[in-house]
Structures are given as structure tokens and as C-alpha cells.
Scaffold this motif. Structure first.
Motif, PDB file in Angstrom:
ATOM      1  N   ILE A   1       4.621   7.455 -11.097  1.00  0.00           N
ATOM      2  CA  ILE A   1       5.009   6.302 -11.954  1.00  0.00           C
ATOM      3  C   ILE A   1       3.787   4.432 -11.994  1.00  0.00           C
ATOM      4  O   ILE A   1       3.056   4.952 -11.612  1.00  0.00           O
ATOM      5  CB  ILE A   1       5.915   5.263 -10.144  1.00  0.00           C
ATOM      6  CG1 ILE A   1       7.729   5.963 -10.720  1.00  0.00           C
ATOM      7  CG2 ILE A   1       6.524   4.054 -11.346  1.00  0.00           C
ATOM      8  CD1 ILE A   1       8.316   5.676  -9.530  1.00  0.00           C
ATOM      9  N   GLU A   2       3.938   4.259 -13.098  1.00  0.00           N
ATOM     10  CA  GLU A   2       3.248   3.399 -13.411  1.00  0.00           C
ATOM     11  C   GLU A   2       2.863   2.146 -13.090  1.00  0.00           C
ATOM     12  O   GLU A   2       4.554   1.936 -13.315  1.00  0.00           O
ATOM     13  CB  GLU A   2       2.025   3.577 -15.071  1.00  0.00           C
ATOM     14  CG  GLU A   2       1.981   5.157 -15.082  1.00  0.00           C
ATOM     15  CD  GLU A   2       0.728   5.063 -14.763  1.00  0.00           C
ATOM     16  OE1 GLU A   2       0.211   4.120 -14.516  1.00  0.00           O
ATOM     17  OE2 GLU A   2       0.102   6.051 -14.349  1.00  0.00           O
ATOM     18  N   LEU A   3       2.364   0.599 -13.127  1.00  0.00           N
ATOM     19  CA  LEU A   3       2.291  -0.239 -13.558  1.00  0.00           C
ATOM     20  C   LEU A   3       3.874  -0.876 -14.211  1.00  0.00           C
ATOM     21  O   LEU A   3       4.970  -1.581 -14.137  1.00  0.00           O
ATOM     22  CB  LEU A   3       1.964  -1.261 -12.605  1.00  0.00           C
ATOM     23  CG  LEU A   3       1.679  -0.794 -11.635  1.00  0.00           C
ATOM     24  CD1 LEU A   3      -0.159  -2.352 -11.647  1.00  0.00           C
ATOM     25  CD2 LEU A   3       2.339  -1.616 -10.032  1.00  0.00           C
ATOM     26  N   ASP A   4       3.723   0.037 -15.632  1.00  0.00           N
ATOM     27  CA  ASP A   4       4.490  -0.488 -16.262  1.00  0.00           C
ATOM     28  C   ASP A   4       5.524   0.239 -16.522  1.00  0.00           C
ATOM     29  O   ASP A   4       6.747  -0.459 -17.028  1.00  0.00           O
ATOM     30  CB  ASP A   4       3.435  -0.203 -18.073  1.00  0.00           C
ATOM     31  CG  ASP A   4       2.374  -1.161 -18.993  1.00  0.00           C
ATOM     32  OD1 ASP A   4       2.246  -1.944 -17.757  1.00  0.00           O
ATOM     33  OD2 ASP A   4       1.246   0.115 -18.791  1.00  0.00           O
ATOM     34  N   ASP A   5       5.450   1.131 -16.167  1.00  0.00           N
ATOM     35  CA  ASP A   5       7.028   1.617 -16.118  1.00  0.00           C
ATOM     36  C   ASP A   5       7.877   0.714 -15.129  1.00  0.00           C
ATOM     37  O   ASP A   5       9.300   0.714 -15.846  1.00  0.00           O
ATOM     38  CB  ASP A   5       6.737   3.360 -15.279  1.00  0.00           C
ATOM     39  CG  ASP A   5       6.180   4.012 -16.231  1.00  0.00           C
ATOM     40  OD1 ASP A   5       6.432   3.968 -17.770  1.00  0.00           O
ATOM     41  OD2 ASP A   5       5.857   5.666 -15.107  1.00  0.00           O
ATOM     42  N   LEU A   6       7.816   0.770 -14.463  1.00  0.00           N
ATOM     43  CA  LEU A   6       7.650  -0.052 -13.321  1.00  0.00           C
ATOM     44  C   LEU A   6       8.595  -1.928 -13.367  1.00  0.00           C
ATOM     45  O   LEU A   6       9.844  -2.251 -14.381  1.00  0.00           O
ATOM     46  CB  LEU A   6       6.969  -0.855 -12.560  1.00  0.00           C
ATOM     47  CG  LEU A   6       8.183  -1.513 -10.698  1.00  0.00           C
ATOM     48  CD1 LEU A   6       9.102  -0.947 -10.003  1.00  0.00           C
ATOM     49  CD2 LEU A   6       6.575  -1.602  -9.394  1.00  0.00           C
ATOM     50  N   ALA A   7       7.607  -2.514 -14.255  1.00  0.00           N
ATOM     51  CA  ALA A   7       7.761  -3.352 -14.951  1.00  0.00           C
ATOM     52  C   ALA A   7       9.083  -3.737 -15.444  1.00  0.00           C
ATOM     53  O   ALA A   7       9.561  -4.317 -16.276  1.00  0.00           O
ATOM     54  CB  ALA A   7       6.937  -4.193 -15.324  1.00  0.00           C
ATOM     55  N   ALA A   8       8.917  -2.375 -16.932  1.00  0.00           N
ATOM     56  CA  ALA A   8      10.170  -1.912 -17.412  1.00  0.00           C
ATOM     57  C   ALA A   8      11.274  -1.652 -16.978  1.00  0.00           C
ATOM     58  O   ALA A   8      12.928  -2.268 -17.297  1.00  0.00           O
ATOM     59  CB  ALA A   8       9.642  -0.529 -18.699  1.00  0.00           C
ATOM     60  N   ALA A   9      10.706  -1.353 -15.595  1.00  0.00           N
ATOM     61  CA  ALA A   9      12.769  -0.762 -15.379  1.00  0.00           C
ATOM     62  C   ALA A   9      12.850  -2.328 -15.030  1.00  0.00           C
ATOM     63  O   ALA A   9      14.252  -2.730 -14.846  1.00  0.00           O
ATOM     64  CB  ALA A   9      12.239  -0.441 -13.718  1.00  0.00           C
ATOM     65  N   ILE A  10      12.112  -2.699 -14.483  1.00  0.00           N
ATOM     66  CA  ILE A  10      12.880  -4.529 -13.928  1.00  0.00           C
ATOM     67  C   ILE A  10      13.303  -5.403 -15.347  1.00  0.00           C
ATOM     68  O   ILE A  10      14.531  -5.957 -14.752  1.00  0.00           O
ATOM     69  CB  ILE A  10      11.421  -4.687 -13.150  1.00  0.00           C
ATOM     70  CG1 ILE A  10      10.821  -4.668 -11.927  1.00  0.00           C
ATOM     71  CG2 ILE A  10      12.013  -6.522 -12.661  1.00  0.00           C
ATOM     72  CD1 ILE A  10      10.053  -4.801 -10.793  1.00  0.00           C
ATOM     73  N   ALA A  11      12.562  -5.337 -15.774  1.00  0.00           N
ATOM     74  CA  ALA A  11      13.381  -6.446 -17.473  1.00  0.00           C
ATOM     75  C   ALA A  11      14.292  -5.784 -17.233  1.00  0.00           C
ATOM     76  O   ALA A  11      15.034  -6.221 -17.632  1.00  0.00           O
ATOM     77  CB  ALA A  11      11.800  -5.751 -18.380  1.00  0.00           C
ATOM     78  N   GLU A  12      14.598  -4.475 -17.282  1.00  0.00           N
ATOM     79  CA  GLU A  12      15.355  -3.935 -17.805  1.00  0.00           C
ATOM     80  C   GLU A  12      17.280  -4.536 -17.282  1.00  0.00           C
ATOM     81  O   GLU A  12      18.616  -4.574 -17.890  1.00  0.00           O
ATOM     82  CB  GLU A  12      15.832  -1.899 -18.147  1.00  0.00           C
ATOM     83  CG  GLU A  12      17.142  -1.772 -18.484  1.00  0.00           C
ATOM     84  CD  GLU A  12      16.459   0.094 -18.667  1.00  0.00           C
ATOM     85  OE1 GLU A  12      17.868   1.101 -18.741  1.00  0.00           O
ATOM     86  OE2 GLU A  12      15.813   0.391 -18.933  1.00  0.00           O
ATOM     87  N   ASP A  13      16.695  -4.000 -15.918  1.00  0.00           N
ATOM     88  CA  ASP A  13      17.802  -4.294 -15.187  1.00  0.00           C
ATOM     89  C   ASP A  13      17.298  -5.930 -14.883  1.00  0.00           C
ATOM     90  O   ASP A  13      19.352  -6.403 -15.250  1.00  0.00           O
ATOM     91  CB  ASP A  13      17.676  -4.710 -13.590  1.00  0.00           C
ATOM     92  CG  ASP A  13      17.972  -4.481 -12.460  1.00  0.00           C
ATOM     93  OD1 ASP A  13      19.517  -3.984 -12.476  1.00  0.00           O
ATOM     94  OD2 ASP A  13      17.687  -4.880 -11.864  1.00  0.00           O
ATOM     95  N   LYS A  14      17.381  -6.827 -15.485  1.00  0.00           N
ATOM     96  CA  LYS A  14      17.353  -8.559 -15.676  1.00  0.00           C
ATOM     97  C   LYS A  14      18.431  -8.446 -16.832  1.00  0.00           C
ATOM     98  O   LYS A  14      18.927  -9.215 -16.667  1.00  0.00           O
ATOM     99  CB  LYS A  14      15.953  -8.953 -15.645  1.00  0.00           C
ATOM    100  CG  LYS A  14      15.542  -9.392 -14.344  1.00  0.00           C
ATOM    101  CD  LYS A  14      14.215 -10.146 -14.881  1.00  0.00           C
ATOM    102  CE  LYS A  14      13.622 -10.650 -13.765  1.00  0.00           C
ATOM    103  NZ  LYS A  14      12.245 -11.421 -13.282  1.00  0.00           N
TER     104      LYS A  14
ATOM    105  N   ALA B   1       0.882  -1.240  -0.227  1.00  0.00           N
ATOM    106  CA  ALA B   1       0.458   0.317  -0.268  1.00  0.00           C
ATOM    107  C   ALA B   1       1.347   1.107  -0.308  1.00  0.00           C
ATOM    108  O   ALA B   1       0.849   2.641  -0.684  1.00  0.00           O
ATOM    109  CB  ALA B   1      -0.955  -0.062   1.088  1.00  0.00           C
ATOM    110  N   TYR B   2       2.266   0.673   0.672  1.00  0.00           N
ATOM    111  CA  TYR B   2       3.377   2.466   0.569  1.00  0.00           C
ATOM    112  C   TYR B   2       3.366   2.598  -0.582  1.00  0.00           C
ATOM    113  O   TYR B   2       3.650   3.765  -0.193  1.00  0.00           O
ATOM    114  CB  TYR B   2       4.191   2.059   1.759  1.00  0.00           C
ATOM    115  CG  TYR B   2       4.649   3.440   1.694  1.00  0.00           C
ATOM    116  CD1 TYR B   2       4.477   4.144   2.265  1.00  0.00           C
ATOM    117  CD2 TYR B   2       6.270   3.158   1.068  1.00  0.00           C
ATOM    118  CE1 TYR B   2       5.746   5.313   2.239  1.00  0.00           C
ATOM    119  CE2 TYR B   2       6.999   4.001   1.276  1.00  0.00           C
ATOM    120  CZ  TYR B   2       7.192   4.705   1.976  1.00  0.00           C
ATOM    121  OH  TYR B   2       8.298   5.695   1.148  1.00  0.00           O
ATOM    122  N   LEU B   3       4.021   1.916  -0.940  1.00  0.00           N
ATOM    123  CA  LEU B   3       4.029   1.834  -2.098  1.00  0.00           C
ATOM    124  C   LEU B   3       3.835   2.039  -3.385  1.00  0.00           C
ATOM    125  O   LEU B   3       4.174   2.870  -4.333  1.00  0.00           O
ATOM    126  CB  LEU B   3       5.819  -0.061  -3.054  1.00  0.00           C
ATOM    127  CG  LEU B   3       6.524  -0.306  -2.094  1.00  0.00           C
ATOM    128  CD1 LEU B   3       6.866  -0.845  -1.912  1.00  0.00           C
ATOM    129  CD2 LEU B   3       7.465   0.669  -1.997  1.00  0.00           C
TER     130      LEU B   3
END
Length: 113
Positions: A22-35, A11-13
Motif C-alpha cells: 500500500i502506497e501513501l497515494d492509495d491511502l490518500a485516495a481511499a480517505i478521499a473516497e470515504d469522505k 512506524a507499525y503502520l
């Protein structure tokens, strides 16, 4: 972490992400890029800093090299996870009176008596 703490953290995040846009798509893209970056890493420090081996050598690796550490020390192994588990010796701990203590150790195969 218990479920209540986890739910509170989620909930905090979500609130913080909404505050800064920040949208969930942004977060998913950042995680994928990090991987992808992690897979491309040829060198990794103990603190998780990585370098692909391309471009200028990062400061953490320059400092380690100037202190006498070899690049091979930081090289990332490229073995698949399955091969890593197969390489471990199989040990039967059921007969070991020290199993679970720090006295338990696997004897190298050349020392088996």
C-alpha cells in the motif's frame, strides 16, 4: 495518546503498508473516497454504516424498518457545522452552582422565570 505511542503506531503502520504494497497515494485516495461517501450519505446507523438512498436498501436498514423504526430516524441532517453551533442557546455558567455536574441543565426558553 503520547508522542512515543503515536510514533510507534506510525512506524507499525508504515511497515504493514510496505508489507502488503500500500502506497501513501492509495491511502490518500481511499480517505478521499470515504469522505465523498460520507457526504453523499442520506442515512446513517448508530455504528456508522451509511446508505445514499440509491440501489437496494442495506440489511441494517431493512432490519430496523421491519422492527418498526422509521427511515427518518436514520436520516442525515444536511445543516452546515456553523449553523449547528449558532442554533445552540448561549448559557452563562458562571453563576450556576451546579456547573460541571450532571445537575446542570439548560432550561428551555419557555420556562425562564
Amino acid at each position: 495518546m503520547d508522542e512515543r505511542k503515536r510514533d510507534g503506531m506510525v512506524a507499525y503502520l508504515c511497515r504493514r503498508m510496505a508489507e502488503v504494497g500500500i502506497e501513501l497515494d492509495d491511502l490518500a485516495a481511499a480517505i478521499a473516497e470515504d469522505k465523498i461517501k460520507q457526504k453523499a450519505a442520506r442515512y446513517r446507523s448508530a455504528t456508522g454504516e451509511i446508505w445514499s438512498g440509491e440501489g437496494e436498501m442495506p440489511q441494517w436498514l431493512k432490519q430496523a424498518a421491519s422492527a418498526g423504526q422509521s427511515l427518518e430516524h436514520f436520516a442525515v441532517e444536511r445543516r452546515p457545522a456553523q449553523a449547528m453551533t449558532e442554533a445552540r442557546p448561549k448559557v452563562d455558567w458562571s453563576q450556576d452552582p451546579f456547573a460541571g455536574s450532571r445537575l446542570a441543565a439548560v432550561q428551555p426558553s419557555h420556562l425562564n422565570l
